[in-house]
Design an enzyme around this catalytic site. Structure first.
Site, short mmCIF file in Angstrom:
data_model
loop_
_atom_site.label_atom_id
_atom_site.label_comp_id
_atom_site.label_asym_id
_atom_site.label_seq_id
_atom_site.Cartn_x
_atom_site.Cartn_y
_atom_site.Cartn_z
N SER A 16 0.86 -1.19 0.00
CA SER A 16 0.00 0.00 0.00
C SER A 16 0.89 1.23 0.00
CB SER A 16 -0.86 -0.02 1.27
OG SER A 16 -1.55 1.20 1.45
N TYR A 69 -2.26 -1.44 10.34
CA TYR A 69 -2.26 -1.61 8.88
C TYR A 69 -0.96 -1.05 8.29
CZ TYR A 69 -4.18 -1.29 4.09
OH TYR A 69 -4.40 -1.41 2.74
N1 LIG Z 1 -8.74 -0.36 -1.39
C1 LIG Z 1 -7.70 0.37 -1.10
O1 LIG Z 1 -7.79 1.60 -1.03
C2 LIG Z 1 -6.34 -0.25 -0.93
C3 LIG Z 1 -5.21 0.59 -1.03
C4 LIG Z 1 -3.94 0.02 -0.90
C5 LIG Z 1 -3.83 -1.34 -0.67
N2 LIG Z 1 -4.94 -2.11 -0.56
C6 LIG Z 1 -4.77 -3.54 -0.34
O2 LIG Z 1 -5.26 -4.23 -1.46
C7 LIG Z 1 -5.60 -5.55 -1.10
C8 LIG Z 1 -6.96 -5.90 -1.68
O3 LIG Z 1 -7.95 -5.09 -1.06
P1 LIG Z 1 -9.23 -4.53 -1.85
O4 LIG Z 1 -9.03 -3.08 -2.00
O5 LIG Z 1 -9.48 -5.34 -3.06
O6 LIG Z 1 -10.34 -4.76 -0.72
P2 LIG Z 1 -11.59 -5.75 -0.64
O7 LIG Z 1 -12.04 -5.66 0.78
O8 LIG Z 1 -12.56 -5.45 -1.71
O9 LIG Z 1 -10.98 -7.19 -0.97
C9 LIG Z 1 -10.25 -7.95 -0.03
C10 LIG Z 1 -10.56 -9.41 -0.29
O10 LIG Z 1 -9.79 -10.19 0.63
C11 LIG Z 1 -10.61 -11.17 1.23
N3 LIG Z 1 -10.09 -11.48 2.55
C12 LIG Z 1 -10.12 -10.71 3.65
N4 LIG Z 1 -9.57 -11.34 4.69
C13 LIG Z 1 -9.15 -12.54 4.24
C14 LIG Z 1 -8.51 -13.65 4.84
N5 LIG Z 1 -8.21 -13.62 6.14
N6 LIG Z 1 -8.21 -14.72 4.09
C15 LIG Z 1 -8.54 -14.75 2.77
N7 LIG Z 1 -9.19 -13.74 2.14
C16 LIG Z 1 -9.47 -12.64 2.86
C17 LIG Z 1 -11.99 -10.52 1.28
O11 LIG Z 1 -13.05 -11.46 1.41
C18 LIG Z 1 -12.02 -9.76 -0.03
O12 LIG Z 1 -12.50 -10.56 -1.09
C19 LIG Z 1 -5.51 -5.59 0.42
O13 LIG Z 1 -4.28 -6.18 0.80
C20 LIG Z 1 -5.51 -4.14 0.81
O14 LIG Z 1 -4.88 -3.92 2.05
C21 LIG Z 1 -6.19 -1.60 -0.68
#
Ligand SMILES: NC(=O)c1ccc[n+]([C@@H]2O[C@H](COP(=O)([O-])OP(=O)(O)OC[C@H]3O[C@@H](n4cnc5c(N)ncnc54)[C@H](O)[C@@H]3O)[C@@H](O)[C@H]2O)c1
Length: 280
Positions: free
Chosen positions: A157, A170
């Site tokens: 991130s 986080y």
């Molecule tokens: N959305 C943002 O702004 C953002 C920014 C930077 C980084 N990220 C990172 O991107 C990645 C994906 O997030 P996203 O934005 O698609 O969010 P999201 O919440 O839409 O997707 C996350 C997915 O991970 C699954 N998940 C959660 N906990 C889990 C576990 N313990 N085991 C297996 N699966 C699990 C959820 O069911 C979901 O499908 C994450 O690592 C997040 O930290 C997100």
């Protein structure tokens, strides 16, 4: 047969049921890869917004198959090393190889650091840091045994490169996976396995499009909405956009997974509209 950059390779994606994980699975399938998709696909007690559902995971299966690729989907929690390894082993057993790993699953649960509970700290670190390690641990023996080299892309991130208030767990976990990425790059280079991270700014997914995250970013607004969040988010960027789309991150993942990046390893790649370098 698809003649993409990943033709006939096999890619593992965690958190594949929705958001960025689904987008990565579909993009890698477009590039010719078969997909091993893993997601917890159930709510996690303590996380203040819903996780994906089995229907979401089924939709990822449908979208990948629409591109003519095969997909093996498993419900498993990255906190459960045995279940995770069993799913990875079963997927590799089905497709016969593993080339690409996207350690993408993650959660967030904002709270001030001084009053954050032990449970909330541990949950976020367990999923976002230790879960990435467990994913790599389950996958690495298959990557090495294959003997074809490979690529691991860890989802960090912008919070892996700079500090954010009220999400210290986080932020620490995302800095932690960047350290893990650099250590793995050292260990796996002799096997032609490259290890990099993507470091997105806000991405338009359910992880941030929820009330607790709107409140985190808009502390001076009562009951803030997506529309309130947009200008505040945009102010964090050099480029005039409030957030990026999942596909923007998938483009970086596809590049890092492909032979076009064959000599790129140990790199943290921001997809952040200039967030990390912006002054102030
Ligand atoms: N959305 C943002 O702004 C953002 C920014 C930077 C980084 N990220 C990172 O991107 C990645 C994906 O997030 P996203 O934005 O698609 O969010 P999201 O919440 O839409 O997707 C996350 C997915 O991970 C699954 N998940 C959660 N906990 C889990 C576990 N313990 N085991 C297996 N699966 C699990 C959820 O069911 C979901 O499908 C994450 O690592 C997040 O930290 C997100």
């Amino acid at each position: 047969m698809t003649a993409g950059r990943l033709a006939d390779r096999v890619a593992l994606v965690t958190g594949a049921a929705r958001g960025q994980g689904r987008s990565h699975a579909v993009r890698l399938a477009e590039e010719g890869a078969d997909i091993i998709a893993i997601d917890v696909a159930t709510d996690l007690p303590g996380v203040p917004y819903p996780q994906a559902t089995p229907d979401d995971l089924a939709e990822t299966v449908r979208l990948v198959e629409q591109h003519g690729r095969r997909i093996a989907a498993f419900q498993a929690d990255v906190r459960d090393g045995a279940a995770l390894a069993a799913a990875v082993d079963a997927g590799v057993g089905r497709f016969g190889r593993l080339d690409v790993v996207c350690a993408n699953a993650g959660v967030n649960d904002p709270a001030p650091t001084a009053t954050m509970s032990e449970e909330v700290w541990s949950l976020v670190v367990d999923v976002d840091l230790s879960g990435v390690w467990r994913t790599c641990k389950a996958a690495i023996p298959h990557l090495i045994t294959g003997g074809y080299g490979g690529a691991i892309v860890i989802t960090s991130s912008a919070a892996g490169l700079k500090g954010y208030a009220n999400i210290a767990h986080y932020t620490a976990a995302k800095h932690g996976v960047n350290g893990l990425m650099k250590s793995l790059a050292q260990e796996l280079a002799p096997h032609q396995i490259r290890v990099n991270s993507v470091n997105p700014t806000q991405v338009d997914t359910p992880m941030i499009m929820n009330d607790p995250m709107f409140a985190l970013f808009c502390p001076d607004i009562d009951h803030p909405t997506r529309d309130d969040f947009a200008p505040i988010s945009q102010a964090m960027h050099l480029l005039p956009i409030p957030w990026v789309e999942p596909g923007d991150v998938s483009s970086a993942v596809a590049f890092l997974a492909s032979d076009e990046a064959r000599y790129v390893t140990g790199v943290a790649l921001p997809i952040d509209a200039g967030n990390v370098v912006k002054k102030g």
